[in-house]
Scaffold this motif. Structure first.
Motif, PDB file in Angstrom:
ATOM      1  N   MET A  69      50.896  31.401  46.181  1.00 38.42           N
ATOM      2  CA  MET A  69      51.018  30.261  45.272  1.00 38.42           C
ATOM      3  C   MET A  69      51.183  28.960  46.061  1.00 38.42           C
ATOM      4  O   MET A  69      50.622  27.924  45.697  1.00 38.42           O
ATOM      5  N   LEU A  85      48.639  25.910  45.799  1.00 40.49           N
ATOM      6  CA  LEU A  85      49.112  24.596  45.339  1.00 40.49           C
ATOM      7  C   LEU A  85      48.766  23.508  46.357  1.00 40.49           C
ATOM      8  O   LEU A  85      48.203  22.457  46.008  1.00 40.49           O
ATOM      9  N   LEU A  98      40.361  21.092  40.225  1.00 38.77           N
ATOM     10  CA  LEU A  98      40.802  21.984  39.148  1.00 38.77           C
ATOM     11  C   LEU A  98      39.707  22.974  38.757  1.00 38.77           C
ATOM     12  O   LEU A  98      39.975  24.127  38.453  1.00 38.77           O
ATOM     13  N   LYS A  99      38.471  22.480  38.786  1.00 36.70           N
ATOM     14  CA  LYS A  99      37.347  23.374  38.474  1.00 36.70           C
ATOM     15  C   LYS A  99      37.316  24.542  39.473  1.00 36.70           C
ATOM     16  O   LYS A  99      37.049  25.684  39.124  1.00 36.70           O
ATOM     17  N   VAL A 110      39.778  25.923  40.925  1.00 33.59           N
ATOM     18  CA  VAL A 110      40.851  26.908  40.722  1.00 33.59           C
ATOM     19  C   VAL A 110      40.348  28.067  39.864  1.00 33.59           C
ATOM     20  O   VAL A 110      40.462  29.243  40.241  1.00 33.59           O
ATOM     21  N   GLY A 111      39.771  27.721  38.694  1.00 35.20           N
ATOM     22  CA  GLY A 111      39.296  28.768  37.786  1.00 35.20           C
ATOM     23  C   GLY A 111      38.180  29.596  38.399  1.00 35.20           C
ATOM     24  O   GLY A 111      38.211  30.829  38.359  1.00 35.20           O
ATOM     25  N   GLN A 112      37.216  28.875  38.997  1.00 35.03           N
ATOM     26  CA  GLN A 112      36.055  29.564  39.576  1.00 35.03           C
ATOM     27  C   GLN A 112      36.493  30.524  40.687  1.00 35.03           C
ATOM     28  O   GLN A 112      36.087  31.686  40.719  1.00 35.03           O
ATOM     29  N   SER A 117      39.513  31.748  41.433  1.00 31.72           N
ATOM     30  CA  SER A 117      40.405  32.847  41.036  1.00 31.72           C
ATOM     31  C   SER A 117      39.583  33.996  40.467  1.00 31.72           C
ATOM     32  O   SER A 117      39.761  35.153  40.866  1.00 31.72           O
ATOM     33  N   MET A 118      38.668  33.679  39.536  1.00 35.14           N
ATOM     34  CA  MET A 118      37.907  34.743  38.888  1.00 35.14           C
ATOM     35  C   MET A 118      36.959  35.411  39.886  1.00 35.14           C
ATOM     36  O   MET A 118      36.779  36.627  39.865  1.00 35.14           O
ATOM     37  N   VAL A 175      38.996  37.831  42.212  1.00 37.10           N
ATOM     38  CA  VAL A 175      39.484  39.103  41.637  1.00 37.10           C
ATOM     39  C   VAL A 175      38.344  40.020  41.189  1.00 37.10           C
ATOM     40  O   VAL A 175      38.580  41.196  40.936  1.00 37.10           O
ATOM     41  N   THR A 176      37.141  39.476  41.083  1.00 35.17           N
ATOM     42  CA  THR A 176      36.015  40.349  40.707  1.00 35.17           C
ATOM     43  C   THR A 176      35.053  40.584  41.880  1.00 35.17           C
ATOM     44  O   THR A 176      33.944  41.049  41.688  1.00 35.17           O
ATOM     45  N   THR A 178      47.277  37.774  45.080  1.00 40.13           N
ATOM     46  CA  THR A 178      47.828  36.428  44.896  1.00 40.13           C
ATOM     47  C   THR A 178      47.645  35.641  46.190  1.00 40.13           C
ATOM     48  O   THR A 178      47.255  34.465  46.172  1.00 40.13           O
ATOM     49  N   ILE A 179      47.899  36.295  47.311  1.00 36.49           N
ATOM     50  CA  ILE A 179      47.720  35.603  48.598  1.00 36.49           C
ATOM     51  C   ILE A 179      46.241  35.357  48.864  1.00 36.49           C
ATOM     52  O   ILE A 179      45.869  34.303  49.367  1.00 36.49           O
ATOM     53  N   ILE A 198      43.793  34.848  46.733  1.00 38.09           N
ATOM     54  CA  ILE A 198      43.313  33.718  45.921  1.00 38.09           C
ATOM     55  C   ILE A 198      43.826  32.406  46.536  1.00 38.09           C
ATOM     56  O   ILE A 198      43.071  31.454  46.735  1.00 38.09           O
TER      57      ILE A 198
END
Lengths: 432, 185
Positions: free
Chosen positions: A26, A30, A46-47, A49-51, A53-54, A57-58, A287-288, A290
């Protein structure tokens, strides 16, 4: 602010957040996003972050981590460690320091099916420690042997830390695993020699156990087929090109599960416990991952890896001088952070330097894992030490650190050997 | 170093019986645990069948999507239990009052980061829906998988909010939240 200054502020903020116990991933995320947003704009940051992260994880390549964790978890729960110790003890226990040597042999065997140092140390604290104490081994030595033996978990393939290095440095995980085999065997041999040397230097310090009949020895050996089969199946499959590292991990998890079931060693609660353990660790590791990838964008935009490379190569120390500097940095970092976090945080910065210096990335993977593995047993963090302490409650932390000292020296010597003879790590992968 | 049962060390009182919230978190963890089993089974069966010339349609896509789901749901439980990988060197060397202050600060930062992540992830779910992204073989829409994964992140926000509240007002409730587990290293 210039990008250099932003990078410096970013690193200071990162370490401050980590010291204040913000989860490492985290904190990296951040700082990475804030720094990137400051330099490029908060919208794109911010864009990202979502891209990211997903996507992380996939990412199917990353599935190697949870699947190997699950394999280790099944192996631990189904009691393979106890069988390994029994077999090793049958053959080695009657020697001077034999119980310690048997512990190392069993840790090595267990490491071949479980990529976790912490799990190896925790398991053998329960399995081998009571036996060593029963035969009068000093507490410092008994705990020290287990702490050192535990580190084999991340050295001998399959290794979670080696796999994560491969993912971060974009190296072939199969080759990395195969590269870890000879240094892993070397580690086992050197630990055994250390115990033998202590046994002979201080007669009576490490009493020999009783000699066991050949019938009993062979009976003990009969039980370790499951471990051998699983290791041969997973690493043999990778080496022989039968499956990729991710597939090998899935096959290993499935294999460990089926073997445990077939032998009646996995009850329903055991299965659930294994799944939960693997899930908890997977979540912590991802988490690390990402966070590290988000932080990586910040490093790229501030050109930190290039600047660090320029700085280090400009010192005029020569490749081995710089390598020594890097390894010393890891030893210092090992006083603060755990192995996985260290690898994920630093490899994106250090890896370009290593490439620039002309070192082999596979060899460096083994060297770096060997170095961070020292952090598991040296003060003040020494994760394995704390794990043993949590099982052996009456042992003082200082006692365990004292016991592990000879093995730290052995580790340093082994590191030097591997640096001088890279062929030890590179010969087997070159045959793939 | 892994977080342990921090509340116990930060001066929490005697353990309480496990309440509804604890059981709810157990369920969340169980969902993630089941998914990790499914992913392993997916790989195992796919590889075995490959040697018989049989391909499971979309096994690769399903594996990836289930991986995403298990991780976000796993992060939800991990965040609540405080078992993320953390640097404990300062925390381990201060008194119970400061320990609690550090825990509250760290959890507030965690809440902020995961909230931002959840907000931005929703864009990704909407984008996948709008772009009508399909699986390779069966041509199934992928957005429901992304939605389930996103719901895991939403649970993470809610659970971290509960954790923050409990750390501030009922620290004793966190004493038994952290399971006896440490990351495999």
């Amino acid at each position: 602010m210039s990008s250099d200054l932003v990078a410096v502020v970013g690193f200071v903020a990162l370490f401050a957040l980590m010291l204040l116990r913000v989860p490492v991933g985290m904190a990296m995320g951040l700082v990475g996003v804030t720094g990137f947003g400051y330099l490029v704009g908060m919208g794109p940051a911010l864009k990202m972050v979502g891209q990211t992260s997903m996507r992380t994880v996939t990412d199917w390549n990353f599935a190697v981590v949870p699947l190997f964790l699950l394999m280790g978890s099944f192996a631990t729960t189904s009691g393979m460690s106890r069988e390994l110790f029994r077999a090793a003890n049958g053959f080695l226990g009657h020697l001077r320091g034999g119980l310690g040597i048997a512990t190392i042999a069993a840790c090595g065997g267990f490491a071949a099916i479980c990529g976790s140092s912490v799990a190896t140390a925790a398991t053998f604290s329960r399995v081998a420690y009571p036996e060593m104490r029963r035969y009068g081994y000093p507490q410092s030595f008994a705990t020290g042997v287990i702490a050192a033996g535990g580190t084999l978990g991340i050295m001998i393939p399959p290794s979670t830390v080696l796999a994560v290095y491969g993912l971060i440095a974009e190296q072939d995980i199969g080759k990395l695993f195969v590269a870890g085999i000879v240094p892993g065997i070397l580690a086992v041999a050197m630990y055994m020699l250390t115990i033998t040397a202590i046994g002979y230097a201080r007669p009576g310090f490490l009493p020999a156990g009783p000699r066991i009949s050949w019938t009993e020895r062979l009976e003990g050996l009969r039980d370790v087929w499951a471990t051998l089969l699983l290791f041969a199946f997973v690493i043999g499959g990778i080496y022989g090109g039968l499956f990729t590292a991710t597939e090998a991990a899935g096959m290993g998890a499935g294999g460990a599960f089926l073997i445990g079931l077939a032998r009646g060693k996995l009850s329903r609660p055991d299965i659930l416990r294994s799944l939960l353990e693997a899930t908890r660790t997977t979540a912590a590791v991802f988490t690390i991952l990402i966070g590290a990838i988000l932080f990586g964008y910040f490093l790229t935009i501030t050109q930190t890896p290039q600047k660090v490379t320029e700085f280090l190569t400009g010192l005029g120390l020569g490749p081995y001088g710089i390598l020594t500097l890097i390894l010393l940095m890891y030893l210092v970092l090992g006083c603060l952070m755990d192995a996985l976090a260290m690898i994920i945080l630093t490899v994106p910065i250090i890896f370009p330097v290593i490439k620039q210096l002309g070192f082999d990335p596979i060899w460096f993977g083994v060297v770096i894992v060997m170095t961070v593995e020292l952090g598991l047993i040296h003060p003040p963090v020494g994760m394995n030490i704390f794990v043993i302490k949590s099982v052996v409650e009456d042992a003082k932390i200082s006692t365990i650190f004292y016991g592990v000292l000879p093995f730290i020296l052995t580790d340093i010597l082994r590191l030097i050997i591997l640096i001088v003879f890279p062929v030890l790590a590179l010969w087997l992968p070159s045959r793939m | 170093m892994a977080a342990g049962s921090e509340a116990a060390a930060s001066g929490a009182g005697p353990a309480r019986p496990r309440g509804r919230m604890d059981r709810f978190i157990d369920r969340i963890e169980l969902i993630a645990a089941v998914f990790i089993g499914i992913v392993a089974a997916d790989v195992f069966v796919t590889v075995i069948l490959r040697y018989f010339g049989i391909n499971i349609p979309d096994s690769y896509d399903f594996g990836q999507l289930l991986l995403g789901i298990l991780i976000f749901w796993g992060i939800a439980a991990t965040s609540y239990r405080g078992t993320h990988i953390t640097v404990d060197i300062l925390w381990a060397n201060v008194g119970p009052r400061h320990k609690r202050m550090i825990d509250i600060f760290a959890t507030l930062v965690l809440l902020f980061v995961v909230t931002v992540q959840t907000y931005t992830l929703f864009d990704k779910v909407v984008g996948t829906y709008n772009d009508n992204v399909l699986t390779f073989d069966l041509r199934l829409p992928t957005w429901p998988f992304f939605l389930v994964a996103w719901l895991g992140d939403v649970s993470a926000v809610l659970l971290i909010a509960v954790r923050t509240y409990r750390l501030i007002f009922h620290p004793e409730a966190m004493a038994e939240a952290a399971p006896d587990s440490r990351p495999f290293e």
